[in-house]
Design a protein around this motif. Structure first.
Motif, PDB file in Angstrom:
ATOM      1  N   ASN A 278       0.803  -1.233   0.000  1.00  0.00           N
ATOM      2  CA  ASN A 278       0.000   0.000   0.000  1.00  0.00           C
ATOM      3  C   ASN A 278       0.835   1.283   0.000  1.00  0.00           C
ATOM      4  O   ASN A 278       0.288   2.367   0.171  1.00  0.00           O
ATOM      5  N   ASN A 279       2.135   1.173  -0.148  1.00  0.00           N
ATOM      6  CA  ASN A 279       3.040   2.330  -0.236  1.00  0.00           C
ATOM      7  C   ASN A 279       3.148   3.136   1.068  1.00  0.00           C
ATOM      8  O   ASN A 279       3.638   4.253   1.062  1.00  0.00           O
ATOM      9  N   GLU A 280       2.701   2.590   2.197  1.00  0.00           N
ATOM     10  CA  GLU A 280       2.817   3.289   3.477  1.00  0.00           C
ATOM     11  C   GLU A 280       4.248   3.207   3.996  1.00  0.00           C
ATOM     12  O   GLU A 280       4.911   2.178   3.845  1.00  0.00           O
ATOM     13  N   ILE A 281       4.695   4.282   4.638  1.00  0.00           N
ATOM     14  CA  ILE A 281       6.012   4.304   5.271  1.00  0.00           C
ATOM     15  C   ILE A 281       5.997   3.330   6.440  1.00  0.00           C
ATOM     16  O   ILE A 281       5.009   3.249   7.177  1.00  0.00           O
ATOM     17  N   ALA A 282       7.097   2.573   6.601  1.00  0.00           N
ATOM     18  CA  ALA A 282       7.127   1.531   7.632  1.00  0.00           C
ATOM     19  C   ALA A 282       8.482   1.475   8.324  1.00  0.00           C
ATOM     20  O   ALA A 282       9.509   1.778   7.728  1.00  0.00           O
ATOM     21  N   GLY A 283       8.472   1.051   9.579  1.00  0.00           N
ATOM     22  CA  GLY A 283       9.707   0.835  10.322  1.00  0.00           C
ATOM     23  C   GLY A 283      10.376   2.124  10.763  1.00  0.00           C
ATOM     24  O   GLY A 283       9.861   3.222  10.568  1.00  0.00           O
ATOM     25  N   THR A 284      11.562   1.952  11.388  1.00  0.00           N
ATOM     26  CA  THR A 284      12.323   3.104  11.876  1.00  0.00           C
ATOM     27  C   THR A 284      13.800   2.898  11.558  1.00  0.00           C
ATOM     28  O   THR A 284      14.279   1.773  11.467  1.00  0.00           O
ATOM     29  N   PHE A 285      14.497   3.986  11.423  1.00  0.00           N
ATOM     30  CA  PHE A 285      15.940   3.931  11.207  1.00  0.00           C
ATOM     31  C   PHE A 285      16.625   4.066  12.557  1.00  0.00           C
ATOM     32  O   PHE A 285      16.266   4.929  13.357  1.00  0.00           O
ATOM     33  N   ILE A 286      17.594   3.181  12.808  1.00  0.00           N
ATOM     34  CA  ILE A 286      18.250   3.165  14.122  1.00  0.00           C
ATOM     35  C   ILE A 286      19.741   3.474  14.034  1.00  0.00           C
ATOM     36  O   ILE A 286      20.382   3.656  15.059  1.00  0.00           O
ATOM     37  N   PHE A 287      20.285   3.510  12.826  1.00  0.00           N
ATOM     38  CA  PHE A 287      21.683   3.915  12.649  1.00  0.00           C
ATOM     39  C   PHE A 287      21.749   4.862  11.466  1.00  0.00           C
ATOM     40  O   PHE A 287      21.210   4.571  10.397  1.00  0.00           O
ATOM     41  N   LEU A 288      22.395   6.010  11.680  1.00  0.00           N
ATOM     42  CA  LEU A 288      22.521   7.037  10.648  1.00  0.00           C
ATOM     43  C   LEU A 288      23.980   7.433  10.485  1.00  0.00           C
ATOM     44  O   LEU A 288      24.709   7.500  11.469  1.00  0.00           O
ATOM     45  N   PRO A 289      24.394   7.770   9.271  1.00  0.00           N
ATOM     46  CA  PRO A 289      25.750   8.278   9.083  1.00  0.00           C
ATOM     47  C   PRO A 289      25.831   9.758   9.479  1.00  0.00           C
ATOM     48  O   PRO A 289      24.798  10.425   9.600  1.00  0.00           O
ATOM     49  N   PRO A 290      27.043  10.285   9.659  1.00  0.00           N
ATOM     50  CA  PRO A 290      27.192  11.721   9.922  1.00  0.00           C
ATOM     51  C   PRO A 290      26.559  12.526   8.786  1.00  0.00           C
ATOM     52  O   PRO A 290      26.540  12.088   7.637  1.00  0.00           O
ATOM     53  N   GLY A 291      26.040  13.695   9.116  1.00  0.00           N
ATOM     54  CA  GLY A 291      25.393  14.547   8.110  1.00  0.00           C
ATOM     55  C   GLY A 291      23.956  14.146   7.843  1.00  0.00           C
ATOM     56  O   GLY A 291      23.352  14.592   6.879  1.00  0.00           O
ATOM     57  N   SER A 292      23.394  13.291   8.731  1.00  0.00           N
ATOM     58  CA  SER A 292      22.019  12.806   8.583  1.00  0.00           C
ATOM     59  C   SER A 292      21.257  13.027   9.879  1.00  0.00           C
ATOM     60  O   SER A 292      21.853  13.151  10.944  1.00  0.00           O
ATOM     61  N   LYS A 293      19.934  13.024   9.771  1.00  0.00           N
ATOM     62  CA  LYS A 293      19.099  13.122  10.961  1.00  0.00           C
ATOM     63  C   LYS A 293      17.763  12.430  10.701  1.00  0.00           C
ATOM     64  O   LYS A 293      17.348  12.246   9.554  1.00  0.00           O
ATOM     65  N   LEU A 294      17.105  12.037  11.783  1.00  0.00           N
ATOM     66  CA  LEU A 294      15.796  11.414  11.688  1.00  0.00           C
ATOM     67  C   LEU A 294      14.729  12.474  11.468  1.00  0.00           C
ATOM     68  O   LEU A 294      14.835  13.600  11.965  1.00  0.00           O
ATOM     69  N   LEU A 295      13.706  12.079  10.740  1.00  0.00           N
ATOM     70  CA  LEU A 295      12.558  12.932  10.494  1.00  0.00           C
ATOM     71  C   LEU A 295      11.331  12.096  10.830  1.00  0.00           C
ATOM     72  O   LEU A 295      11.301  10.892  10.560  1.00  0.00           O
ATOM     73  N   THR A 296      10.349  12.702  11.447  1.00  0.00           N
ATOM     74  CA  THR A 296       9.119  11.993  11.788  1.00  0.00           C
ATOM     75  C   THR A 296       8.041  12.382  10.801  1.00  0.00           C
ATOM     76  O   THR A 296       7.466  13.469  10.895  1.00  0.00           O
ATOM     77  N   CYS A 297       7.787  11.501   9.835  1.00  0.00           N
ATOM     78  CA  CYS A 297       6.705  11.767   8.880  1.00  0.00           C
ATOM     79  C   CYS A 297       5.383  11.281   9.448  1.00  0.00           C
ATOM     80  O   CYS A 297       4.421  12.024   9.512  1.00  0.00           O
ATOM     81  N   PHE A 298       5.328  10.013   9.877  1.00  0.00           N
ATOM     82  CA  PHE A 298       4.122   9.456  10.478  1.00  0.00           C
ATOM     83  C   PHE A 298       4.410   8.836  11.833  1.00  0.00           C
ATOM     84  O   PHE A 298       3.572   8.849  12.716  1.00  0.00           O
ATOM     85  N   GLU A 299       5.601   8.262  11.993  1.00  0.00           N
ATOM     86  CA  GLU A 299       6.030   7.710  13.276  1.00  0.00           C
ATOM     87  C   GLU A 299       7.461   8.164  13.536  1.00  0.00           C
ATOM     88  O   GLU A 299       8.216   8.427  12.606  1.00  0.00           O
ATOM     89  N   ASP A 300       7.854   8.203  14.799  1.00  0.00           N
ATOM     90  CA  ASP A 300       9.208   8.641  15.151  1.00  0.00           C
ATOM     91  C   ASP A 300      10.256   7.857  14.372  1.00  0.00           C
ATOM     92  O   ASP A 300      10.248   6.627  14.391  1.00  0.00           O
ATOM     93  N   GLY A 301      11.147   8.577  13.690  1.00  0.00           N
ATOM     94  CA  GLY A 301      12.294   7.962  13.038  1.00  0.00           C
ATOM     95  C   GLY A 301      11.997   7.140  11.809  1.00  0.00           C
ATOM     96  O   GLY A 301      12.818   6.329  11.400  1.00  0.00           O
ATOM     97  N   ASP A 302      10.853   7.361  11.161  1.00  0.00           N
ATOM     98  CA  ASP A 302      10.515   6.559   9.989  1.00  0.00           C
ATOM     99  C   ASP A 302      11.165   7.054   8.696  1.00  0.00           C
ATOM    100  O   ASP A 302      11.098   6.384   7.670  1.00  0.00           O
ATOM    101  N   THR A 303      11.816   8.196   8.757  1.00  0.00           N
ATOM    102  CA  THR A 303      12.436   8.808   7.579  1.00  0.00           C
ATOM    103  C   THR A 303      13.787   9.380   7.984  1.00  0.00           C
ATOM    104  O   THR A 303      13.952   9.839   9.109  1.00  0.00           O
ATOM    105  N   VAL A 304      14.743   9.352   7.057  1.00  0.00           N
ATOM    106  CA  VAL A 304      16.055   9.971   7.287  1.00  0.00           C
ATOM    107  C   VAL A 304      16.257  11.040   6.223  1.00  0.00           C
ATOM    108  O   VAL A 304      15.893  10.851   5.060  1.00  0.00           O
ATOM    109  N   THR A 305      16.846  12.149   6.622  1.00  0.00           N
ATOM    110  CA  THR A 305      17.183  13.224   5.698  1.00  0.00           C
ATOM    111  C   THR A 305      18.563  13.771   6.059  1.00  0.00           C
ATOM    112  O   THR A 305      19.141  13.384   7.073  1.00  0.00           O
TER     113      THR A 305
END
Length: 173
Positions: free
Chosen positions: A94-121
């Motif tokens: 259904n194309n819904e965003i799913a899961g969370t990111f738990i490790f990010l490289p430098p120069g990145s941060k979590l973004l909350t689109c629908f749930e905490d940490g479901d997107t990285v930018t």
């Protein structure tokens, strides 16, 4: 006097335009806006979308399947530098965003689109090329997923929703 008024008006106009462009550029230099969550499209002025078929970026997942709760390494590889990005995992069904990111490289941060940490930018506009992330699957079954990334090469050039191969949920009947 008339020439002086025109010069003043031109300078004021130039200054206002410059301040507007600088403030718009600064607003996105620290990551994608929440308005991009659904379609993963940058909200820059006059940007030029390039075909996702003709890009220099690939999303690699070294697993062909996962189980609920698994941690999935995701690597974004590029043959050219880019400044910005937005990365999400989405359900194939259904194309819904799913899961969370738990490790990010430098120069990145979590973004909350629908749930905490479901997107990285991106968190800055430093040049990026190869990045590694870890995504955590939800504890409940969600089905097959794909990873999607949008890449901003410059303020005016981007590629939207470059996709990974399907990562199947293991143990489905």
């Amino acid at each position: 006097m008339e020439d002086g008024g025109r010069a003043h008006t031109a300078i004021v106009g130039w200054a206002c335009t410059t301040l507007c462009l600088v403030s718009c550029a600064a607003a996105f230099s620290q990551g994608a806006s929440l308005s991009a969550c659904t379609d993963m499209m940058p909200r820059h002025l006059r940007v030029q979308l390039h075909s996702s078929n003709n890009n220099y970026v690939t999303v690699h997942i070294n697993m062909s399947f996962y189980f609920p709760g698994d941690k999935v390494p995701v690597t974004v590889r590029s043959t050219r530098d880019y400044m910005g990005f937005m990365l999400q995992a989405r359900k194939v069904s259904n194309n819904e965003i799913a899961g969370t990111f738990i490790f990010l490289p430098p120069g990145s941060k979590l973004l909350t689109c629908f749930e905490d940490g479901d997107t990285v930018t991106h968190s800055d506009k430093s040049l990026k090329r190869n990045l590694s992330f870890v995504w955590k699957a939800p504890d409940q079954p969600i089905g097959d997923i794909k990873f999607f990334i949008s890449i901003v090469q410059s303020y005016f050039v981007y590629w939207a929703k470059i996709e990974s191969a399907v990562v199947a949920q293991g143990g489905q009947n």
